[in-house]
Write a protein that holds these residues in place. Structure first.
Motif, PDB file in Angstrom:
ATOM      1  N   THR A  87      -9.743 -11.253   5.722  1.00  0.00           N
ATOM      2  CA  THR A  87     -10.670 -11.461   4.612  1.00  0.00           C
ATOM      3  C   THR A  87     -10.088 -10.908   3.326  1.00  0.00           C
ATOM      4  OG1 THR A  87     -11.762  -9.371   5.080  1.00  0.00           O
ATOM      5  CG2 THR A  87     -12.651 -11.332   6.152  1.00  0.00           C
ATOM      6  N   ALA A  88     -10.594 -11.349   2.195  1.00  0.00           N
ATOM      7  CA  ALA A  88     -10.046 -10.963   0.907  1.00  0.00           C
ATOM      8  C   ALA A  88     -10.203  -9.471   0.619  1.00  0.00           C
ATOM      9  CB  ALA A  88     -10.723 -11.757  -0.208  1.00  0.00           C
ATOM     10  N   ASP A  89     -11.259  -8.848   1.123  1.00  0.00           N
ATOM     11  CA  ASP A  89     -11.475  -7.434   0.823  1.00  0.00           C
ATOM     12  C   ASP A  89     -10.671  -6.513   1.741  1.00  0.00           C
ATOM     13  OD1 ASP A  89     -12.793  -7.752   3.193  1.00  0.00           O
ATOM     14  OD2 ASP A  89     -14.736  -7.008   2.485  1.00  0.00           O
ATOM     15  N   HIS A  90      -9.818  -7.099   2.584  1.00  0.00           N
ATOM     16  CA  HIS A  90      -8.977  -6.291   3.473  1.00  0.00           C
ATOM     17  C   HIS A  90      -7.961  -5.490   2.669  1.00  0.00           C
ATOM     18  CE1 HIS A  90      -7.069  -5.375   7.343  1.00  0.00           C
ATOM     19  NE2 HIS A  90      -5.920  -5.539   6.718  1.00  0.00           N
ATOM     20  N   VAL A  91      -7.503  -6.038   1.542  1.00  0.00           N
ATOM     21  CA  VAL A  91      -6.523  -5.384   0.686  1.00  0.00           C
ATOM     22  C   VAL A  91      -7.259  -4.657  -0.426  1.00  0.00           C
ATOM     23  CG1 VAL A  91      -4.526  -5.723  -0.814  1.00  0.00           C
ATOM     24  CG2 VAL A  91      -4.834  -7.184   1.195  1.00  0.00           C
ATOM     25  N   ARG A  92      -7.007  -3.356  -0.581  1.00  0.00           N
ATOM     26  CA  ARG A  92      -7.740  -2.585  -1.586  1.00  0.00           C
ATOM     27  C   ARG A  92      -6.935  -1.360  -2.002  1.00  0.00           C
ATOM     28  NH1 ARG A  92      -9.762  -1.761   3.411  1.00  0.00           N
ATOM     29  NH2 ARG A  92     -10.103   0.375   4.134  1.00  0.00           N
ATOM     30  N   ARG A  93      -7.265  -0.829  -3.164  1.00  0.00           N
ATOM     31  CA  ARG A  93      -6.612   0.374  -3.657  1.00  0.00           C
ATOM     32  C   ARG A  93      -7.002   1.572  -2.792  1.00  0.00           C
ATOM     33  NH1 ARG A  93      -4.992  -0.388  -9.247  1.00  0.00           N
ATOM     34  NH2 ARG A  93      -4.648  -2.636  -9.387  1.00  0.00           N
ATOM     35  N   ALA A  94      -6.027   2.424  -2.512  1.00  0.00           N
ATOM     36  CA  ALA A  94      -6.290   3.619  -1.726  1.00  0.00           C
ATOM     37  C   ALA A  94      -5.967   4.883  -2.507  1.00  0.00           C
ATOM     38  CB  ALA A  94      -5.487   3.573  -0.429  1.00  0.00           C
ATOM     39  N   GLY A  95      -5.578   4.744  -3.809  1.00  0.00           N
ATOM     40  CA  GLY A  95      -5.237   5.906  -4.625  1.00  0.00           C
ATOM     41  C   GLY A  95      -3.883   6.467  -4.220  1.00  0.00           C
ATOM     42  N   PRO A  96      -3.365   7.499  -4.884  1.00  0.00           N
ATOM     43  CA  PRO A  96      -3.927   8.067  -6.107  1.00  0.00           C
ATOM     44  C   PRO A  96      -3.658   7.188  -7.318  1.00  0.00           C
ATOM     45  CG  PRO A  96      -1.830   9.107  -5.631  1.00  0.00           C
ATOM     46  CD  PRO A  96      -2.116   8.182  -4.479  1.00  0.00           C
ATOM     47  N   ARG A  97      -4.413   7.437  -8.392  1.00  0.00           N
ATOM     48  CA  ARG A  97      -4.217   6.685  -9.623  1.00  0.00           C
ATOM     49  C   ARG A  97      -4.026   7.655 -10.784  1.00  0.00           C
ATOM     50  NH1 ARG A  97      -8.989   2.067  -9.293  1.00  0.00           N
ATOM     51  NH2 ARG A  97      -8.677   1.511  -7.123  1.00  0.00           N
ATOM     52  N   ALA A  98      -3.577   7.131 -11.896  1.00  0.00           N
ATOM     53  CA  ALA A  98      -3.444   7.880 -13.139  1.00  0.00           C
ATOM     54  C   ALA A  98      -2.681   9.190 -12.952  1.00  0.00           C
ATOM     55  CB  ALA A  98      -4.828   8.142 -13.738  1.00  0.00           C
ATOM     56  N   ASN A  99      -1.579   9.147 -12.191  1.00  0.00           N
ATOM     57  CA  ASN A  99      -0.753  10.344 -12.049  1.00  0.00           C
ATOM     58  C   ASN A  99       0.553  10.150 -12.813  1.00  0.00           C
ATOM     59  OD1 ASN A  99       1.103   8.928 -10.267  1.00  0.00           O
ATOM     60  ND2 ASN A  99      -0.492   9.111  -8.719  1.00  0.00           N
ATOM     61  N   ARG A 100       1.291  11.237 -12.979  1.00  0.00           N
ATOM     62  CA  ARG A 100       2.506  11.170 -13.787  1.00  0.00           C
ATOM     63  C   ARG A 100       3.589  10.306 -13.149  1.00  0.00           C
ATOM     64  NH1 ARG A 100       2.791  17.568 -14.338  1.00  0.00           N
ATOM     65  NH2 ARG A 100       1.863  17.242 -12.270  1.00  0.00           N
ATOM     66  N   THR A 135       0.419   3.795  -7.310  1.00  0.00           N
ATOM     67  CA  THR A 135      -0.853   3.544  -6.636  1.00  0.00           C
ATOM     68  C   THR A 135      -0.591   3.174  -5.180  1.00  0.00           C
ATOM     69  OG1 THR A 135      -1.996   2.779  -8.627  1.00  0.00           O
ATOM     70  CG2 THR A 135      -2.852   1.999  -6.533  1.00  0.00           C
ATOM     71  N   ARG A 136      -1.389   3.763  -4.283  1.00  0.00           N
ATOM     72  CA  ARG A 136      -1.353   3.367  -2.869  1.00  0.00           C
ATOM     73  C   ARG A 136      -2.301   2.200  -2.679  1.00  0.00           C
ATOM     74  NH1 ARG A 136      -3.975   6.944  -0.138  1.00  0.00           N
ATOM     75  NH2 ARG A 136      -3.139   6.510   1.936  1.00  0.00           N
ATOM     76  N   ILE A 137      -1.842   1.183  -1.954  1.00  0.00           N
ATOM     77  CA  ILE A 137      -2.656  -0.003  -1.688  1.00  0.00           C
ATOM     78  C   ILE A 137      -2.762  -0.195  -0.180  1.00  0.00           C
ATOM     79  CG2 ILE A 137      -2.868  -2.491  -2.008  1.00  0.00           C
ATOM     80  CD1 ILE A 137      -1.283  -2.192  -4.589  1.00  0.00           C
ATOM     81  N   ARG A 138      -3.984  -0.201   0.326  1.00  0.00           N
ATOM     82  CA  ARG A 138      -4.211  -0.391   1.747  1.00  0.00           C
ATOM     83  C   ARG A 138      -4.060  -1.880   2.080  1.00  0.00           C
ATOM     84  NH1 ARG A 138      -7.280   2.629   4.924  1.00  0.00           N
ATOM     85  NH2 ARG A 138      -5.908   4.239   4.130  1.00  0.00           N
ATOM     86  N   VAL A 139      -3.187  -2.174   3.047  1.00  0.00           N
ATOM     87  CA  VAL A 139      -2.945  -3.570   3.415  1.00  0.00           C
ATOM     88  C   VAL A 139      -3.210  -3.842   4.889  1.00  0.00           C
ATOM     89  CG1 VAL A 139      -1.246  -3.920   1.577  1.00  0.00           C
ATOM     90  CG2 VAL A 139      -0.489  -3.123   3.835  1.00  0.00           C
ATOM     91  N   GLY A 140      -3.568  -2.817   5.647  1.00  0.00           N
ATOM     92  CA  GLY A 140      -3.800  -3.042   7.068  1.00  0.00           C
ATOM     93  C   GLY A 140      -4.565  -1.895   7.682  1.00  0.00           C
TER      94      GLY A 140
END
Length: 473
Positions: A65-78, A82-87
């Motif tokens: 499904t389309a919502d299977h892929v989502r951001r997992a953080g962290p964000r806005a760091n030096r 960005t970590r992206i959950r794909v499975g």
């Protein structure tokens, strides 16, 4: 198939990162360890490109499904990652992360058009993955000499060279070692287990600091405990922690005895921002080439071979005890700048006041696992380890030793601070303030060479280092 030693290290690192499901890659091999079900991308537009491409790929080919892929953080760091959950990280074993493999395939064509890497595994950066099992510390006589012995240079705070060691923290009794009188930094968070037994890799940073101070007494050494957690950290966190380490100022020399291979020749996405910042500073990064006995680039050390970073990075491999040839475990290849002694060095450890017990984690082999014929650290001194015996149907009793201050230890981890110390000593002797210029001069004037895999390479030998005879296996 990955050798037993790699599985043992995998188990140890998984215990130190209990909330992070791990896999080995690129398949059931011993090249690297990474986070299951997650990929890395740069923040902003590139992260969105990765999400969209992976979502389209999986929907078309995997029926997800389309919502299977989502951001997992962290964000806005030096580090800008960005970590992206794909499975689902719970699916498959340690060698079966099909989701991450699919995500990487989905971006190949897009990366080709963009002319740059957009996505990466989230590798584990470690001080020891796949090292030879003899790389654990061995007690050395407390009254015996260090190797290398202390150089004669006096300490002058006005001219001391700043050396930052990013590693495990300092042991509680490190000031009992006279050479560490001018060393500051983070203490090891937890040194022993519930039974008072020293935990694996405790003392690694202290040992390194002692080596720097021996070769270059006119140094202000600071140790940061970035790798306190069993010497391992995720790539997504490592770049940020490197920025943390230099928050109070960039040192003259940064000594780093950790890294990972990644199956590529263009570096680690997670440390790209730090490496770009390093280029604009005066700091010299001296980095360990790794203990995989491999020619595959090991990062960050292999940045030394990239033209845009070559001036800022000195990568260091290990020589065997006599200094004539490469150590059996040392990585090698054109990306290694120079080699320094890396077998059976003696430096500060712990147990200066009260002896501390240590139980070996890995068993030695009957013969060198890499096929070398000299008496290497793979096989001598003999000991039986906990992790090795856990994988046997009829386990034996692991060996225990007592440390009373000093240790003998082997690895590119320790060749690295010798090289860092030599650069610092050259700065002091020649009244230089530029560590990169000092490294260039040191290498240009070096007259020592060794043989590594049939190639003659620069050998950086501290004047007070004593060769250790090597016998036939």
């Amino acid at each position: 198939m990955a050798p037993q030693r790699f599985h043992e290290q995998f188990d140890q690192i998984q215990r130190s990162l209990p909330d992070v499901p791990l896999a080995m890659g690129p398949d059931d091999s011993a090249e690297f360890i990474y986070e299951k079900g997650v990929v890395l991308a740069r923040d902003g537009e590139e992260a969105q490109v990765v999400e969209d491409a992976v979502r389209t790929h999986f929907t078309a080919t995997e029926g997800l499904t389309a919502d299977h892929v989502r951001r997992a953080g962290p964000r806005a760091n030096r580090s800008g990652i960005t970590r992206i959950r794909v499975g689902d990280p719970g699916e498959g074993g340690r060698a079966a992360d099909h989701a991450v493999a699919g995500a990487l395939r989905a971006l190949r064509e897009t990366e080709g058009r963009a002319g740059r890497r957009l996505v990466s595994r989230n590798h584990v950066v470690s001080i020891a993955v796949n090292a030879c099992p003899g790389d654990e510390p061995v007690p050395a006589p407390r009254t015996g000499p260090a190797n290398p012995a202390a150089a004669g240079t006096a300490y002058d705070p006005a001219r001391a060279v700043g050396v930052l060691v990013v590693d495990t923290g300092l042991t509680h009794d490190y000031r009992s070692y006279p050479l560490l009188a001018h060393t500051e930094g983070d203490l090891q968070v937890r040194e022993t287990d519930e039974d008072g037994v020293l935990q694996q890799y405790v003392g690694h940073g202290t040992f390194i600091a002692g080596l720097v101070a021996a070769v270059a007494p006119n140094t202000d050494v600071t140790v940061r405990g970035t790798l306190n957690d069993a010497g391992a950290i995720l790539e997504s966190e490592f770049g940020e922690r490197l920025f943390d380490a230099v928050e109070d100022g960039w040192p003259d020399i940064l000594s780093l005895s950790a890294g990972t291979s990644n199956g590529r020749v263009d570096g680690l996405l997670g440390v790209a921002a730090f490496m770009d910042e390093l280029r604009s500073r005066h700091t010299l990064l001296v980095a360990a080439a790794g203990n995989n006995a491999s020619a595959a680039p090991f990062w960050p050390a292999a940045y030394a071979a990239l033209p845009e970073h070559a001036d800022a990075v000195l990568s260091v491999g290990a020589l065997r005890g006599d200094g004539a040839f490469g150590a059996c475990f040392s990585n090698h290849g054109p990306w290694v700048t120079a080699y320094a002694p890396g077998e059976r060095l003696v430096s500060a450890f712990t147990g200066f006041g009260t002896p501390v017990p240590y139980v070996y984690q890995h068993s030695t082999y009957e013969a060198c696992r890499y096929g070398f014929s000299y008496s290497c650290t793979c096989r001598s001194p003999r000991h039986t380890g906990v992790l090795s015996e856990e994988r046997h149907a009829a386990p034996g009793k692991p060996d225990q030793v007592m440390f009373e201050g000093l240790a003998s230890w082997s690895g590119t981890s320790f060749a690295t601070p010798l090289a860092a110390g030599l650069v610092a000593a050259h700065m002091t002797a020649n009244q230089l303030t530029d560590p990169r210029a000092a490294a260039r001069q040191l290498l240009a004037g070096n007259a020592e060479f060794a043989e590594v895999r049939g190639v003659h390479v620069p050998a950086l030998l501290p004047p007070t280092w004593r060769p250790v005879p090597v016998g036939a296996a």
